[in-house]
Design a protein around this motif. Structure first.
Motif, PDB file in Angstrom:
ATOM      1  N   VAL A  38     -68.673 -67.139  84.420  1.00 54.11           N
ATOM      2  CA  VAL A  38     -67.544 -66.225  84.273  1.00 54.11           C
ATOM      3  C   VAL A  38     -66.422 -66.901  83.483  1.00 54.11           C
ATOM      4  CG1 VAL A  38     -65.706 -65.027  85.540  1.00 54.11           C
ATOM      5  CG2 VAL A  38     -68.084 -64.841  86.318  1.00 54.11           C
ATOM      6  N   GLU A  39     -66.112 -68.140  83.821  1.00 51.97           N
ATOM      7  CA  GLU A  39     -65.057 -68.878  83.117  1.00 51.97           C
ATOM      8  C   GLU A  39     -65.415 -69.096  81.645  1.00 51.97           C
ATOM      9  OE1 GLU A  39     -63.284 -71.485  86.871  1.00 51.97           O
ATOM     10  OE2 GLU A  39     -64.695 -72.404  85.473  1.00 51.97           O
ATOM     11  N   LYS A  46     -63.572 -63.193  73.698  1.00 55.06           N
ATOM     12  CA  LYS A  46     -64.224 -62.035  73.082  1.00 55.06           C
ATOM     13  C   LYS A  46     -64.654 -61.003  74.133  1.00 55.06           C
ATOM     14  CE  LYS A  46     -64.560 -63.332  68.653  1.00 55.06           C
ATOM     15  NZ  LYS A  46     -64.028 -62.518  67.530  1.00 55.06           N
ATOM     16  N   ILE A  47     -64.595 -61.386  75.408  1.00 51.17           N
ATOM     17  CA  ILE A  47     -65.134 -60.553  76.478  1.00 51.17           C
ATOM     18  C   ILE A  47     -63.996 -59.978  77.314  1.00 51.17           C
ATOM     19  CG2 ILE A  47     -66.678 -60.511  78.496  1.00 51.17           C
ATOM     20  CD1 ILE A  47     -68.086 -61.096  75.792  1.00 51.17           C
ATOM     21  N   ASP A  48     -64.007 -58.638  77.508  1.00 52.73           N
ATOM     22  CA  ASP A  48     -62.962 -58.034  78.332  1.00 52.73           C
ATOM     23  C   ASP A  48     -63.497 -57.408  79.618  1.00 52.73           C
ATOM     24  OD1 ASP A  48     -64.202 -55.791  77.336  1.00 52.73           O
ATOM     25  OD2 ASP A  48     -62.553 -55.192  76.044  1.00 52.73           O
ATOM     26  N   GLN A  49     -64.815 -57.366  79.773  1.00 56.09           N
ATOM     27  CA  GLN A  49     -65.405 -56.868  81.023  1.00 56.09           C
ATOM     28  C   GLN A  49     -66.761 -57.529  81.244  1.00 56.09           C
ATOM     29  OE1 GLN A  49     -67.593 -52.924  82.072  1.00 56.09           O
ATOM     30  NE2 GLN A  49     -65.416 -52.422  82.232  1.00 56.09           N
ATOM     31  N   GLY A  72     -59.003 -63.003  86.436  1.00 53.47           N
ATOM     32  CA  GLY A  72     -58.340 -62.549  85.216  1.00 53.47           C
ATOM     33  C   GLY A  72     -59.218 -61.735  84.296  1.00 53.47           C
ATOM     34  N   ILE A  73     -60.278 -61.105  84.836  1.00 48.91           N
ATOM     35  CA  ILE A  73     -61.145 -60.247  84.026  1.00 48.91           C
ATOM     36  C   ILE A  73     -61.732 -59.160  84.914  1.00 48.91           C
ATOM     37  CG2 ILE A  73     -63.281 -61.587  84.369  1.00 48.91           C
ATOM     38  CD1 ILE A  73     -63.789 -61.074  81.298  1.00 48.91           C
TER      39      ILE A  73
END
Length: 237
Positions: A38-39, A46-49, A72-73
């Motif tokens: 995840v980190e 580049k990843i928002d979900q 935070g995501i």
């Protein structure tokens, strides 16, 4: 862009560690393996979900990561009631995926620039991009070569020869149409799906990562080696 983490396997090769803990939640240093993934995805910027595909002992994953706000995501879950192999597991997340997306296996550690891989995929207009690394090993047995005659005479003996090549490390960038190739609700391997794309002349790109940018946690030996490395990074407590 969205990322899918495949975290629904039974972890058979890591038993008895995985009797009560799913493989992606096994500790490495002071965190579960899945938290490092995840980190790493967040670090790419580049990843928002993130969509985590879960099955075996899914509650321990869902209860730990919740909706992702602590990290935070945004994190969502796609649950199957039985193991479906890698591509079959990915198919369960199809409703979340409308555009190009990243997919990675939940039993590895990655330390290469994912943003570069994504940019190459978009620039080259690829259908699939696969992360690869170089690997070499010595075969367990000696190999015997024969001539082409009817008598099959021995011409050479290569004792435990070394072989080398490129291996798949379980990190991909896919176009959403890739999901149409995967049948629903059946066990289906990623190798089968990718081979089908190659057969149908789809553009399959490679992205070769440097040595040391990938760590597999597939069995007890590799897990213990990785665990020691991460404990060492923590230093003295």
């Amino acid at each position: 862009m969205k990322a899918v983490i495949l975290a629904g396997g039974l972890g058979t090769r890591l038993q008895p560690y995985t009797f009560f803990i799913p493989k992606p939640m096994l500790p490495l240093g002071n965190k579960p393996l899945l938290e490092y993934l995840v980190e790493w995805l967040i670090k790419s910027k580049k990843i928002d979900q993130i969509v985590i595909c879960v099955s075996y002992l899914h509650r321990s994953i869902e209860d730990y990561f919740e909706d992702g706000s602590r990290f935070g995501i945004e994190i969502k879950y796609s649950r199957s009631d039985r193991p479906l192999a890698t591509a079959g597991q990915l198919k369960t997340a199809a409703n979340h995926l409308e555009d190009s997306f990243v997919c990675l296996y939940g039993d590895s550690i990655y330390e290469f620039p994912l943003n570069e891989m994504i940019e190459n995929h978009i620039k080259d207009k690829a259908f699939i991009s696969m992360a690869l690394t170089r690997y070499k090993t010595n075969l367990k047995y000696g190999f015997i070569e024969l001539d082409g005659s009817e008598k099959k005479l021995v011409t050479d003996w290569k004792e435990k020869p070394e072989i080398s090549g490129l291996i798949n490390i379980g990190c991909y960038v896919f176009e959403p149409e890739f999901l149409k190739i995967i049948p629903s609700s059946v066990s289906f391997g990623m190798d089968e799906a990718v081979r089908s794309c190659i057969k149908n002349k789809k553009k399959v790109n490679s992205y070769i990562v440097k040595d040391g940018s990938f760590m597999d946690i597939g069995d007890k030996k590799s897990y213990l080696e990785a665990y020691k490395q991460y404990v060492k990074r923590l230093g003295k407590i």
